[in-house]
Design a protein around this motif. Structure first.
Motif, PDB file in Angstrom:
ATOM      1  N   MET A 150      96.977  39.506  84.262  1.00 45.34           N
ATOM      2  CA  MET A 150      98.085  39.780  83.432  1.00 45.34           C
ATOM      3  C   MET A 150      99.362  41.061  84.042  1.00 45.34           C
ATOM      4  SD  MET A 150      99.313  39.581  79.394  1.00 45.34           S
ATOM      5  CE  MET A 150      99.276  38.298  79.038  1.00 45.34           C
ATOM      6  N   ASN A 151     100.801  40.738  83.788  1.00 51.85           N
ATOM      7  CA  ASN A 151     100.930  41.924  84.898  1.00 51.85           C
ATOM      8  C   ASN A 151     100.894  42.366  83.890  1.00 51.85           C
ATOM      9  OD1 ASN A 151     103.552  43.341  84.232  1.00 51.85           O
ATOM     10  ND2 ASN A 151     103.736  42.478  85.950  1.00 51.85           N
ATOM     11  N   ALA A 152     100.496  43.929  83.897  1.00 52.91           N
ATOM     12  CA  ALA A 152     100.315  45.060  83.087  1.00 52.91           C
ATOM     13  C   ALA A 152     101.245  45.637  82.133  1.00 52.91           C
ATOM     14  CB  ALA A 152      99.843  46.200  83.994  1.00 52.91           C
ATOM     15  N   PHE A 153     102.344  45.218  82.786  1.00 57.34           N
ATOM     16  CA  PHE A 153     103.854  46.409  82.050  1.00 57.34           C
ATOM     17  C   PHE A 153     104.248  44.732  80.695  1.00 57.34           C
ATOM     18  CE2 PHE A 153     108.416  45.156  80.900  1.00 57.34           C
ATOM     19  CZ  PHE A 153     108.445  46.770  80.909  1.00 57.34           C
ATOM     20  N   GLU A 154     103.570  43.404  81.564  1.00 56.49           N
ATOM     21  CA  GLU A 154     103.671  42.903  80.072  1.00 56.49           C
ATOM     22  C   GLU A 154     103.091  42.709  78.822  1.00 56.49           C
ATOM     23  OE1 GLU A 154     104.010  37.888  79.502  1.00 56.49           O
ATOM     24  OE2 GLU A 154     103.784  38.744  81.488  1.00 56.49           O
ATOM     25  N   LEU A 155     101.347  43.394  79.520  1.00 58.97           N
ATOM     26  CA  LEU A 155     100.226  43.661  78.162  1.00 58.97           C
ATOM     27  C   LEU A 155     100.982  44.964  77.060  1.00 58.97           C
ATOM     28  CD1 LEU A 155      97.644  42.920  76.895  1.00 58.97           C
ATOM     29  CD2 LEU A 155      97.065  44.422  79.098  1.00 58.97           C
ATOM     30  N   TYR A 156     101.108  45.985  78.494  1.00 61.82           N
ATOM     31  CA  TYR A 156     102.065  46.814  77.266  1.00 61.82           C
ATOM     32  C   TYR A 156     102.326  46.801  75.999  1.00 61.82           C
ATOM     33  CZ  TYR A 156      98.893  48.888  81.456  1.00 61.82           C
ATOM     34  OH  TYR A 156      97.923  49.421  82.625  1.00 61.82           O
ATOM     35  N   HIS A 157     103.466  46.078  76.984  1.00 65.76           N
ATOM     36  CA  HIS A 157     105.226  45.573  76.188  1.00 65.76           C
ATOM     37  C   HIS A 157     104.027  45.389  74.434  1.00 65.76           C
ATOM     38  CE1 HIS A 157     108.576  44.165  74.455  1.00 65.76           C
ATOM     39  NE2 HIS A 157     108.505  42.743  74.490  1.00 65.76           N
ATOM     40  N   TRP A 158     103.338  43.899  74.668  1.00 69.02           N
ATOM     41  CA  TRP A 158     102.701  43.165  73.249  1.00 69.02           C
ATOM     42  C   TRP A 158     102.275  44.376  73.226  1.00 69.02           C
ATOM     43  CZ3 TRP A 158     103.940  38.743  71.910  1.00 69.02           C
ATOM     44  CH2 TRP A 158     104.185  37.607  73.084  1.00 69.02           C
ATOM     45  N   LEU A 159     101.427  45.428  73.267  1.00 70.38           N
ATOM     46  CA  LEU A 159     100.574  45.964  72.947  1.00 70.38           C
ATOM     47  C   LEU A 159     101.479  46.587  72.262  1.00 70.38           C
ATOM     48  CD1 LEU A 159      97.506  46.832  75.534  1.00 70.38           C
ATOM     49  CD2 LEU A 159      97.620  46.215  72.494  1.00 70.38           C
ATOM     50  N   GLU A 160     102.882  47.239  72.721  1.00 68.97           N
ATOM     51  CA  GLU A 160     103.809  48.092  71.832  1.00 68.97           C
ATOM     52  C   GLU A 160     104.011  47.779  71.150  1.00 68.97           C
ATOM     53  OE1 GLU A 160     105.905  51.758  72.402  1.00 68.97           O
ATOM     54  OE2 GLU A 160     104.884  51.224  73.703  1.00 68.97           O
ATOM     55  N   ASN A 161     104.575  46.262  70.626  1.00 73.80           N
ATOM     56  CA  ASN A 161     105.254  46.318  69.559  1.00 73.80           C
ATOM     57  C   ASN A 161     104.719  45.440  68.389  1.00 73.80           C
ATOM     58  OD1 ASN A 161     107.849  46.261  71.041  1.00 73.80           O
ATOM     59  ND2 ASN A 161     107.782  43.865  72.265  1.00 73.80           N
ATOM     60  N   ASP A 162     103.185  44.934  69.376  1.00 67.28           N
ATOM     61  CA  ASP A 162     102.484  44.093  68.234  1.00 67.28           C
ATOM     62  C   ASP A 162     102.080  45.195  67.361  1.00 67.28           C
ATOM     63  OD1 ASP A 162     102.462  41.588  68.565  1.00 67.28           O
ATOM     64  OD2 ASP A 162     101.065  41.337  70.130  1.00 67.28           O
ATOM     65  N   PHE A 163     101.161  46.773  68.273  1.00 69.67           N
ATOM     66  CA  PHE A 163     100.411  47.800  67.205  1.00 69.67           C
ATOM     67  C   PHE A 163     101.770  48.887  66.752  1.00 69.67           C
ATOM     68  CE2 PHE A 163      97.714  45.593  69.081  1.00 69.67           C
ATOM     69  CZ  PHE A 163      96.422  45.622  68.233  1.00 69.67           C
ATOM     70  N   ARG A 164     102.983  47.965  66.494  1.00 76.34           N
ATOM     71  CA  ARG A 164     104.141  49.258  66.580  1.00 76.34           C
ATOM     72  C   ARG A 164     104.321  50.804  65.968  1.00 76.34           C
ATOM     73  NH1 ARG A 164     103.399  48.165  60.319  1.00 76.34           N
ATOM     74  NH2 ARG A 164     101.706  49.504  60.442  1.00 76.34           N
ATOM     75  N   LEU A 165     104.216  50.698  67.583  1.00 76.52           N
ATOM     76  CA  LEU A 165     104.162  52.230  68.388  1.00 76.52           C
ATOM     77  C   LEU A 165     105.465  53.067  68.165  1.00 76.52           C
ATOM     78  CD1 LEU A 165     101.629  51.325  70.002  1.00 76.52           C
ATOM     79  CD2 LEU A 165     101.854  52.476  71.386  1.00 76.52           C
ATOM     80  N   ASN A 166     106.029  52.556  68.225  1.00 76.60           N
ATOM     81  CA  ASN A 166     107.808  52.687  66.981  1.00 76.60           C
ATOM     82  C   ASN A 166     107.980  53.311  66.241  1.00 76.60           C
ATOM     83  OD1 ASN A 166     107.277  50.085  66.673  1.00 76.60           O
ATOM     84  ND2 ASN A 166     109.850  50.178  65.535  1.00 76.60           N
ATOM     85  N   ILE A 167     106.632  53.129  65.686  1.00 79.03           N
ATOM     86  CA  ILE A 167     107.075  53.863  63.955  1.00 79.03           C
ATOM     87  C   ILE A 167     105.508  55.145  63.709  1.00 79.03           C
ATOM     88  CG2 ILE A 167     108.060  51.535  63.100  1.00 79.03           C
ATOM     89  CD1 ILE A 167     105.001  51.177  61.478  1.00 79.03           C
ATOM     90  N   CYS A 168     104.082  55.063  64.887  1.00 83.74           N
ATOM     91  CA  CYS A 168     103.527  55.697  65.196  1.00 83.74           C
ATOM     92  C   CYS A 168     103.296  57.127  65.449  1.00 83.74           C
ATOM     93  CB  CYS A 168     102.201  55.625  64.958  1.00 83.74           C
ATOM     94  SG  CYS A 168     101.758  53.473  64.284  1.00 83.74           S
TER      95      CYS A 168
END
Length: 283
Positions: free
Chosen positions: A1-19
């Protein structure tokens, strides 16, 4: 998998924006990304554009990294719950991955990704959530916020006493669990509180007492100058007559990192959890 795509999934699924998190004690050397230096979450070391395999671990210990090196894989990701190694017997309980190992991972195109607070957050992959499942505790509520998310679990056990529950806890983690008996050995209403890892926090105990709860499961309980919050926490537990069951930092957070293999598999990436050695010095 493209690394950037994986990091995007992790960023959204684990709500890094609220942590929010803080690893300022880390050596922010040349192998550490600017992104991680700025927010202490996410991509720690950016060494590959493609990820074909994922290793998950609680801490990035030398044992873990040497296992990855021995596998001789490239274009892989080391996913860790903590970006630093843990040893409560040291002057500073958290310490850095040795730079020679960071260099070796870079040569092998193996990146490092960290979710600490975002993985502690209650939910399918959360540390306390998965500890509760492993110990057979039915989740009925959550409590205690840190880093922008709720991390504590209140749950129902079938056990009547702390000694019965201790046996169940030990069966789950595979080693001895320590009891600090500061209250009645009978578990009030078969309801307990729990926070995995370093959850021995003074503020927890008055809250549990106010809810009629006298039993608490956590990871780190050692009363030591290297982990000062535990000293204050024990005083609070005594004052509020709350029993503590302690299963080590590593073991209480293992189940979430095992569960993360399933997360990556759902994205089409093969992987494995690398087991380490729990330290009974934590309790």
């Amino acid at each position: 998998m493209n690394a950037f795509e994986l990091y995007h999934w992790l960023e959204n699924d684990f709500r890094l924006n609220i942590c929010n998190d803080d690893w300022q004690e880390m050596d922010f050397n040349e192998y550490i990304t600017e992104n991680f230096k700025n927010r202490s979450m996410g991509l720690v070391a950016d060494n590959t554009d493609t990820i074909d395999y994922v290793y998950t671990a609680v801490f990035p210990s030398v044992k873990i990294i040497e296992k990855i090196i021995a596998d001789n894989k490239k274009n892989a990701l080391l996913f860790v719950h903590h970006p630093m190694i843990w040893d409560i017997t040291k002057k500073d309980a958290f310490y850095d991955i040795p730079k020679n190992y960071l260099l070796e991972l870079k040569k092998r195109n193996i990146s490092i990704y960290n979710l600490h607070v975002p993985l502690d957050a209650n939910g399918t992959y959360g540390t306390t959530y998965n500890l509760a499942k492993a110990v057979g505790i039915d989740i009925v509520d959550e409590f205690f916020e840190y880093g922008g998310v709720k991390v504590g679990i209140i749950g129902r056990t079938v056990h009547k006493t702390i000694h019965e529950l201790k046996k169940q806890f030990e069966a789950a983690v595979g080693h001895e669990v320590k009891i600090y008996q500061y209250g009645d050995s009978n578990i009030k209403n078969e309801i307990v509180g729990m926070i995995a890892g370093g959850g021995n926090i003074a503020e927890v105990y008055p809250y549990l007492c106010s809810k009629g709860i006298n039993t608490y499961l956590t990871g780190v309980t050692k009363q030591t100058d290297t982990f000062l919050p535990s000293i204050e926490a024990h005083n609070s537990a005594r004052e509020n007559s709350i029993n503590i069951l302690s299963g080590t930092h590593y073991s209480t957070e293992t189940f979430a990192c095992i569960k993360m293999v399933e997360y990556f598999s759902k994205l089409g990436i093969a992987g494995e959890f690398i087991a380490d050695i729990p330290s009974l010095d934590d309790v």
